[in-house]
Design a protein around this motif. Structure first.
Motif, short mmCIF file in Angstrom:
data_model
loop_
_atom_site.label_atom_id
_atom_site.label_comp_id
_atom_site.label_asym_id
_atom_site.label_seq_id
_atom_site.Cartn_x
_atom_site.Cartn_y
_atom_site.Cartn_z
N LEU A 1 -11.62 -28.62 -2.68
CA LEU A 1 -12.97 -28.05 -2.76
C LEU A 1 -13.75 -28.65 -3.92
CD1 LEU A 1 -12.10 -24.31 -2.06
CD2 LEU A 1 -13.36 -25.85 -0.55
N GLU A 2 -13.08 -28.87 -5.04
CA GLU A 2 -13.74 -29.50 -6.19
C GLU A 2 -14.17 -30.92 -5.87
OE1 GLU A 2 -12.92 -30.44 -10.94
OE2 GLU A 2 -11.46 -29.32 -9.76
N ALA A 3 -13.31 -31.66 -5.18
CA ALA A 3 -13.65 -33.03 -4.79
C ALA A 3 -14.81 -33.04 -3.80
CB ALA A 3 -12.43 -33.71 -4.17
N LEU A 4 -14.85 -32.06 -2.91
CA LEU A 4 -15.95 -31.95 -1.95
C LEU A 4 -17.26 -31.72 -2.66
CD1 LEU A 4 -16.97 -31.67 1.00
CD2 LEU A 4 -16.40 -29.23 0.85
N ASN A 5 -17.25 -30.88 -3.68
CA ASN A 5 -18.47 -30.59 -4.44
C ASN A 5 -18.97 -31.82 -5.18
OD1 ASN A 5 -20.44 -28.63 -5.59
ND2 ASN A 5 -19.44 -29.18 -7.50
N LYS A 6 -18.05 -32.58 -5.78
CA LYS A 6 -18.44 -33.78 -6.52
C LYS A 6 -19.00 -34.85 -5.59
CE LYS A 6 -15.32 -33.24 -10.45
NZ LYS A 6 -14.17 -33.82 -11.20
N SER A 7 -18.44 -34.97 -4.42
CA SER A 7 -18.89 -36.00 -3.49
C SER A 7 -20.27 -35.71 -2.92
CB SER A 7 -17.89 -36.14 -2.33
OG SER A 7 -17.89 -34.97 -1.53
N SER A 8 -20.72 -34.45 -3.00
CA SER A 8 -22.02 -34.09 -2.45
C SER A 8 -23.16 -34.34 -3.42
CB SER A 8 -22.01 -32.61 -2.05
OG SER A 8 -21.87 -31.79 -3.19
N GLY A 9 -22.86 -34.85 -4.63
CA GLY A 9 -23.93 -35.14 -5.57
C GLY A 9 -23.85 -34.32 -6.83
N GLY A 10 -22.93 -33.37 -6.86
CA GLY A 10 -22.57 -32.81 -8.14
C GLY A 10 -23.07 -31.44 -8.52
N MET A 11 -24.35 -31.13 -8.45
CA MET A 11 -24.85 -29.90 -9.01
C MET A 11 -24.48 -28.71 -8.12
SD MET A 11 -26.07 -31.16 -11.66
CE MET A 11 -26.77 -29.67 -12.34
N LYS A 12 -24.06 -27.61 -8.75
CA LYS A 12 -23.74 -26.40 -8.01
C LYS A 12 -25.02 -25.60 -7.78
CE LYS A 12 -19.16 -25.99 -10.11
NZ LYS A 12 -18.29 -25.17 -10.96
N VAL A 13 -24.99 -24.73 -6.77
CA VAL A 13 -26.14 -23.87 -6.51
C VAL A 13 -26.06 -22.66 -7.43
CG1 VAL A 13 -27.32 -22.51 -4.76
CG2 VAL A 13 -26.20 -24.65 -4.13
N LEU A 14 -27.18 -22.25 -8.01
CA LEU A 14 -27.17 -21.24 -9.04
C LEU A 14 -27.49 -19.85 -8.52
CD1 LEU A 14 -30.46 -21.40 -11.10
CD2 LEU A 14 -30.16 -22.54 -8.92
N SER A 15 -27.20 -18.85 -9.36
CA SER A 15 -27.57 -17.49 -9.06
C SER A 15 -29.07 -17.33 -9.29
CB SER A 15 -26.81 -16.52 -9.98
OG SER A 15 -25.42 -16.65 -9.81
N ILE A 16 -29.68 -16.44 -8.51
CA ILE A 16 -31.10 -16.15 -8.68
C ILE A 16 -31.30 -14.64 -8.65
CG2 ILE A 16 -31.89 -18.30 -7.62
CD1 ILE A 16 -32.47 -16.70 -5.07
N THR A 17 -32.45 -14.19 -9.11
CA THR A 17 -32.81 -12.79 -9.02
C THR A 17 -34.11 -12.66 -8.24
OG1 THR A 17 -33.89 -12.93 -11.18
CG2 THR A 17 -31.64 -12.10 -11.13
N VAL A 18 -34.25 -11.56 -7.51
CA VAL A 18 -35.43 -11.35 -6.68
C VAL A 18 -35.97 -9.95 -6.91
CG1 VAL A 18 -34.68 -12.98 -4.90
CG2 VAL A 18 -34.01 -10.57 -4.73
N ASP A 19 -37.27 -9.75 -6.54
CA ASP A 19 -37.85 -8.42 -6.64
C ASP A 19 -37.57 -7.63 -5.36
OD1 ASP A 19 -39.59 -9.37 -4.70
OD2 ASP A 19 -41.29 -9.60 -6.06
N GLU A 20 -38.16 -6.45 -5.24
CA GLU A 20 -37.89 -5.58 -4.10
C GLU A 20 -38.36 -6.18 -2.78
OE1 GLU A 20 -39.65 -1.86 -5.01
OE2 GLU A 20 -38.16 -1.31 -6.53
N GLU A 21 -39.32 -7.13 -2.85
CA GLU A 21 -39.83 -7.77 -1.64
C GLU A 21 -39.16 -9.12 -1.38
OE1 GLU A 21 -44.03 -7.96 -2.15
OE2 GLU A 21 -44.31 -5.79 -1.97
#
Length: 260
Positions: A75-95
């Motif tokens: 899984l780590e090798a798969l992530n590196k081969s895709s260009g490297g950056m991981k997807v981050l956590s985000i926060t959203v409002d009620e809408e």
């Protein structure tokens, strides 16, 4: 069950988490984890992104590839081969609108450890700027030091998340989160193909450029705007204060003549 359902269930078990433990880590109800794994509900984007960050695989891989049976190393090798950056956590409002999390100076040291923790992000100040394109994900950082003058210490720089290290445009300003340096704001040049490194350059020439290994980079944010409480003073080659006063006096005289 759908592919994403199978992947969520497999990845959770690969980390030896119960549904309750997993739900707590991504800040959702345990019953919702069960619904995802049984295919009775599809995860919202922000929940998928939080899972992606936690598992260390991209959202694209989670929804489009069969990950069952893969080891941590694969899984780590798969992530590196895709260009490297991981997807981050985000926060959203009620809408379900994304919010901009602000990383103040006093919180920047903890960001290196808390960037993947939904609870850490939940406790940060948040705001919105309607004029920013809705297609991007943004975060704000209060910068320190004088290495990027005329952007002064205390200025809040708003960055747009960069999905891949290969999307860097040489010479532009970025906020870089790395294992060794923490949070820094610099002009960046991409030498990953030649040397496996990024070159970070300050606008203040008193500071020497330095290098960061691509493998140490955790997040990249392209600077899009900034907020400052300081109004810039006139530079040496701008109008002097006396010249400015003379212009105002001349305008006043013109107004008097027009009234006459």
């Amino acid at each position: 069950m759908s592919l994403v359902s199978e992947n969520i269930k497999y990845l959770r078990k690969l980390h030896h988490w119960t549904q309750g433990e997993f739900a707590e880590k991504i800040n959702i109800k345990r019953s919702l984890v069960g619904a995802y794994e049984e295919g009775r509900a599809d995860p919202r984007l922000n929940n998928l992104q939080n899972m992606s960050k936690l598992f260390g695989v991209s959202v694209d891989a989670m929804i489009s590839r069969d990950l069952t049976g893969k080891t941590h190393e694969e899984l780590e090798a798969l992530n590196k081969s895709s260009g490297g950056m991981k997807v981050l956590s985000i926060t959203v409002d009620e809408e379900d609108n994304e919010l901009i999390d602000l990383i103040p100076q006093k919180a920047s040291a903890g960001y290196l450890n808390g960037y993947a923790d939904p609870q850490y992000l939940e406790d940060l100040p948040k705001f919105q700027i309607p004029s920013l394109p809705r297609s991007g994900t943004y975060r704000a950082f209060e910068i320190t030091g004088d290495s990027m003058l005329p952007i002064r210490p205390g200025t809040i720089v708003i960055g747009q998340y960069v999905d891949s290290i290969h999307d860097i445009k040489d010479g532009r300003c970025y906020i870089i989160l790395s294992k060794e340096e923490g949070v820094v704001y610099k002009r960046v040049f991409d030498y990953t193909k030649e040397h496996g490194q990024l070159f970070l350059v300050s606008d203040n020439k008193a500071y020497s450029p330095y290098r960061v290994d691509a493998g140490d980079v955790i997040e990249i944010w392209e600077a899009k705007a900034y907020l400052s409480m300081e109004i810039p003073e006139y530079a040496d080659d701008d109008l002097s204060f006396e010249q400015l006063k003379n212009i105002v006096l001349e305008l006043q005289q013109e107004v008097i003549k027009m009234k006459g």
